[in-house]
Design an enzyme around this catalytic site. Structure first.
Site, PDB file in Angstrom:
ATOM      1  N   ARG A 188       0.832  -1.208   0.000  1.00 38.15           N
ATOM      2  CA  ARG A 188       0.000   0.000   0.000  1.00 38.15           C
ATOM      3  C   ARG A 188       0.867   1.259   0.000  1.00 38.15           C
ATOM      4  O   ARG A 188       0.547   2.240  -0.661  1.00 38.15           O
ATOM      5  CB  ARG A 188      -0.956  -0.046   1.198  1.00 38.15           C
TER       6      ARG A 188
ATOM      7  N   TYR B 231      -6.939  -0.054  -6.707  1.00 37.15           N
ATOM      8  CA  TYR B 231      -6.320  -1.355  -6.398  1.00 37.15           C
ATOM      9  C   TYR B 231      -5.526  -1.345  -5.096  1.00 37.15           C
ATOM     10  O   TYR B 231      -5.377  -0.328  -4.467  1.00 37.15           O
ATOM     11  CB  TYR B 231      -5.544  -1.914  -7.572  1.00 37.15           C
ATOM     12  N   GLU B 232      -5.129  -2.533  -4.715  1.00 36.64           N
ATOM     13  CA  GLU B 232      -4.406  -2.747  -3.439  1.00 36.64           C
ATOM     14  C   GLU B 232      -5.254  -2.290  -2.258  1.00 36.64           C
ATOM     15  O   GLU B 232      -4.745  -1.736  -1.286  1.00 36.64           O
ATOM     16  CB  GLU B 232      -3.081  -1.990  -3.501  1.00 36.64           C
ATOM     17  N   GLY B 233      -6.569  -2.561  -2.340  1.00 40.81           N
ATOM     18  CA  GLY B 233      -7.521  -2.064  -1.336  1.00 40.81           C
ATOM     19  C   GLY B 233      -8.007  -0.698  -1.757  1.00 40.81           C
ATOM     20  O   GLY B 233      -7.226   0.254  -1.793  1.00 40.81           O
TER      21      GLY B 233
ATOM     22  N   GLN C 255      -9.029   1.696   2.633  1.00 41.77           N
ATOM     23  CA  GLN C 255      -7.940   2.339   3.393  1.00 41.77           C
ATOM     24  C   GLN C 255      -8.518   3.195   4.515  1.00 41.77           C
ATOM     25  O   GLN C 255      -8.005   3.210   5.638  1.00 41.77           O
ATOM     26  CB  GLN C 255      -7.087   3.239   2.487  1.00 41.77           C
TER      27      GLN C 255
END
Lengths: 610, 610
Positions: free
Chosen positions: B300, B441-443, B448
């Site tokens: 992240r 992406y990546e959460g 977040q």
């Protein structure tokens, strides 16, 4: 791509309840009943939803192709445009004296929003034609009007605006295209040579003819703005009997490869490669830019409306996806079951933000259109002037604020879709790509902000805007004394106070003979943003009052499943208003602090050190 | 497309002056000198600018193609990746024990930003490999580490993360891919069957082998998260001596057609069409999601850095265009001459806004990387824990706030270009399209915000964030007593007060057993935005103090054309800080009001009425 359902219910709410069909009482609209307006909205919704919307994604995928000097439109676009012309839609807002149906601007604006929401790339074609109609109607000779207007109003011919050249964008004084008068024996026309870029729908076969309105410089004319005149350059010359003659010396030499609106051919046009394109001067020599500006107000309003159309479609996509996509679970306190993502409050924040902003922008744009109707049709000259003054202030706000917000709304729409939003087939990304042009063309949003903070406010000392703020304060007072809406009243009053203060700063610093022009430049964009937030919040405050009254009265529609209970439309509207005033307006109010921070760091910053 | 010049001067400012090369004093970095760091930055800048950046536009235009089950990368990508591997760049941040060069995370982050600024699509390949390295280094057996890590660290093999399935996006508990243990006679591996989507660099020929890290469910495992384990599935099986064996049963069945990052192949991977892909369990059975989360923090942070890289490039494009493009004139009070558009204060506002935000985001991301270095290497356990606690809070902010801002910065970059910004050949639009994935992406950024407002703040009662706010207040006090910077101190103190108040609201309402989970959802996104604004403003406050001191000292660099006068870098930095605190922070501060407006309208709004 999800289908598009034109928001007819909301158009009716704004026209009937917020604007109280004021335009229908104006002279000239005696024959226009509210039933007719409803029927028009319903029919337009069908054209938009059934005919135009299904071509939006395929038009984006296919795009336009240049073959020789012919533009190939995406499949179905010609037929969809013909359906629009055959339905008589092109002339709905054009006065009857020019062959149109002369419906109020508020109705024409609603129809425009639907068409752009359905298919923005295709919607650009009639939008440009409308500009050409305005130019000819205001500045053309009687002979020009008689020869050209009927076909333009029908839509069997389309129009274009030829302003930009590589070196002349925001600064049109740098136009170089030349227009040389012919020998007297040849006629009263001119020969044009030069290149124009970014010409929307500059070439296509959807119409029998294309009328190019072109800014060009006459020989020996003064440098700068005063040397520029406006010319009509038909693709096919038109004989005195209206029949088409020879192909004129103007061709499309390339199409732009753009971020979005792929279904709209953006052309480079070359005039006079074979000796000079034949053009007819429209209006006075040397007043081309002035003539162009008369129609820009209308065009800028239309671009704002276009942004709202795309924002509405982004809302519809996001709500549909958020209803369908099951992911995660409700909190245990709400049962803990698997749920659609729209039930997670973080996602719902995005949905409500999109809906509240879109509704607010629509209400403001239609309020502005209503002022234009009053300005054109009211009996009393004072009423006309007052409405025009309001509209003059509102138009740059409608254009810039609606389109900036539309980009944000379309981007939120992508976000609601998660990873699927980034995949082109989903359709959310196209809306973002399409929306992104609107803050740029028809005068960048920076130019709009300068128009508001400079020309519009400085020339009347802010009187028209101050009048609008008075009305905002009136709505705030009404909210404050309405049970359940007092917090909205306080929020709106605070916004009005911020705008009043920022206006005072702008007028004071803007009038400084030395620093004034820079101060206007420095404050213009935050000032327009603050104005947009406050005026949109105002419209939502008015909507909350109507919605609360309707909720309390309950529904008297026996056709509803739960007669006697409030129509959920009003409940959602009141919630949108609450969000708009209490959670969206605060972000706009921060622009007062931005202005009050002053211009020093901006003026001192040297971009060349970077 | 304009060239890319890595912002080495600013990296040096942050590393040397803001972070005072703290990491170089940590145990394990005894051999790392500041001269070495400088040399690394200079070399990375060359690779990024000369080798990777020139392929950014062509990679976007060409995109990736699937031919059979082979992915064809854009021209030049394989060579550019090889240059990166041959330069030893892949292992710079990997500890020496795993074969890397073990440079501090702050240095590795700076290099990552350069590579993503140069070519985000290509940068994704090593970014995913880094995740695989982390997964194996933390959770792999000794045998797995010995067999796989050396090639991954070199970069001759690359890695992927296989999480998402059509029904399992943000909610990974819904993963269905199955992993069945083989008969004991066959070995200790598993056979995997299932489909994974959105697999970045899931198939390509730039590396000899690809190691897929795959979340899958074992037979008879519990439902939900606890049934999921992590598996290593090599594209080519690896023999005990490290040589490549048979092709495994995993193929790419399609590539996504995306809004941006066209040079990065986003694959659908099918596992087990020929009976089952051979996979090796990594870590404990049933702890796949936990193992995945250990590496997510790092990933992240990298996505945040990636956003900053694209923002930096957008700045460079916008400044270059605004310097070159002459349009309009200066106000008469400034001479009235024709000027580049960067001299109009409305355009300059956009430029300064882009620059100030990018600098601030970079400083915060590197501050966070520095905390990670302390957390991993400090002698004292208390120091390590305190730094880790700070990093835990900062990482969701760096990821979400940097990427949201990067989209806005790239969009402003388009706007600075006017009509040219909408034309793909200019390159500004690509940066917007590329940047738009990073908030997803990546959460997603919503995830977040929930990580911050929920897990991170609720578990320590906000202690770590309160510690950061203390430091913000300290910087504010220092600014208040510095001549010329007092207004920045006041602005920053007000931001800190807002964040303190919002934190109290979040902790109080978030701990309510019934309404808490919904309150956290409702406040998460505005809270993260407020936190990001305040912490970025803090970094710029610290930068202003350093810049002011340097300006007052004057330059002692005899190589400068005007020795003795302030280096314009510091003047620009101070102006950026002024903008960040006095004109950007107020917009973020408004998020306190958004939170204090409460969650009622959000909770009551029913998306199904739309």
């Amino acid at each position: 791509m999800f289908p598009y359902h034109a928001p007819v219910r909301d158009f009716r709410f704004v026209l009937e309840e917020l604007l109280e069909h004021r335009s229908l009482d104006l002279p000239g609209f005696e024959e226009t009943s509210s039933e007719l307006v409803e029927a028009v909205l319903d029919e337009a919704a069908r054209l938009a939803g059934d005919v135009w919307a299904p071509l939006n994604a395929s038009g984006d995928r296919q795009g336009c192709r240049l073959e020789g000097d012919k533009v190939q439109l995406p499949d179905g676009f010609i037929e969809a445009y013909r359906a629009y012309v055959e339905g008589g839609w092109n002339g709905i807002g054009v006065p009857a004296v020019h062959g149109g149906q002369g419906l109020p601007e508020v109705v024409a604006s609603a129809v425009q929003e639907m068409l752009h929401g359905a298919n923005m790339a295709l919607g650009l074609c009639p939008m440009l034609t409308a500009g050409a109609i305005e130019a000819l109607a205001h500045h053309g000779s009687d002979a020009q009007k008689a020869l050209y207007l009927p076909k333009l109003v029908e839509g069997t011919w389309t129009g274009t605006m030829n302003l930009t050249e590589p070196q002349a964008g925001s600064d049109l004084s740098k136009v170089r295209t030349r227009a040389v008068p012919c020998e007297a024996a040849e006629g009263d026309h001119y020969r044009l040579t030069g290149q124009k870029i970014f010409i929307t729908w500059g070439e296509h076969d959807a119409a029998e003819n294309i009328l190019h309105l072109v800014l060009a410089r006459t020989p020996d004319a003064a440098e700068g703005n005063k040397g520029i005149s406006l010319f009509l350059v038909p693709k096919f010359l038109v004989n005195a009997d209206g029949s088409l003659g020879a192909r004129n010396d103007v061709i499309c030499t390339s199409l732009e490869h753009k971020l979005g609106i792929h279904g709209s051919p953006t052309c480079t046009l070359s005039f006079g490669e074979q000796g000079g394109a034949i053009g007819y001067r429209v209006g006075e020599e040397g007043r081309g830019l002035n003539h162009m500006f008369t129609m820009m107000n209308a065009a800028r309003h239309k671009v704002g409306v276009q942004g709202i159309g795309v924002a509405e479609r982004a809302c519809q996509h996001a709500f549909a996806y958020a209803r369908d996509r099951v992911q995660g679970r409700l909190p245990k306190s709400r049962g803990g079951a698997e749920c659609p993502i729209g039930d997670h409050l973080d996602v719902r924040r995005m949905l409500l933000s999109m809906r509240a902003r879109t509704d607010a922008l629509r209400a403001l744009a239609l309020y502005c259109a209503d002022q234009l109707d009053v300005a054109r049709h009211a009996e009393d000259a004072g009423d006309r002037q007052a409405a025009q003054a309001k509209a003059d202030v509102l138009i740059p706000v409608v254009k810039a604020f609606s389109t900036d917000q539309a980009v944000e709304i379309a981007s939120l729409g992508v976000q609601v879709h998660g990873g699927m939003g980034y995949i082109e087939e989903t359709g959310a990304a196209q809306l973002l790509r399409d929306a992104r042009i609107a803050p740029i063309y028809e005068g960048t949003n920076g130019i709009q902000a300068l128009d508001l903070a400079g020309r519009k406010l400085q020339r009347d000392g802010g009187t028209a805007l101050a009048g609008l703020i008075d009305e905002v304060e009136g709505t705030a007072r009404a909210l404050c004394v309405t049970p359940g809406l007092a917090a909205l009243g306080e929020g709106l009053a605070a916004g009005a106070a911020d705008l009043t203060a920022a206006l005072a700063t702008l007028l004071e610093e803007g009038s400084d003979p030395k620093r004034g022009p820079d101060a206007i430049q420095a404050y213009a964009t935050p000032f327009l943003s603050l104005t947009g937030h406050v005026l949109c919040a105002w419209q939502m405050g008015r909507a909350a009052l109507k919605a609360m009254a309707a909720e309390e009265a309950g529904s008297d529609d026996p056709g509803r499943p739960d007669p006697g209970r409030p129509d959920p439309f009003y409940t959602a509207k009141r919630q949108s208003a609450d969000y708009a005033i209490r959670q969206w307006l605060p972000v706009g109010r921060a622009q007062r602090a931005v202005i009050e921070a002053g211009m020093a760091s901006l003026a001192a910053f040297d971009p060349d050190t970077q």
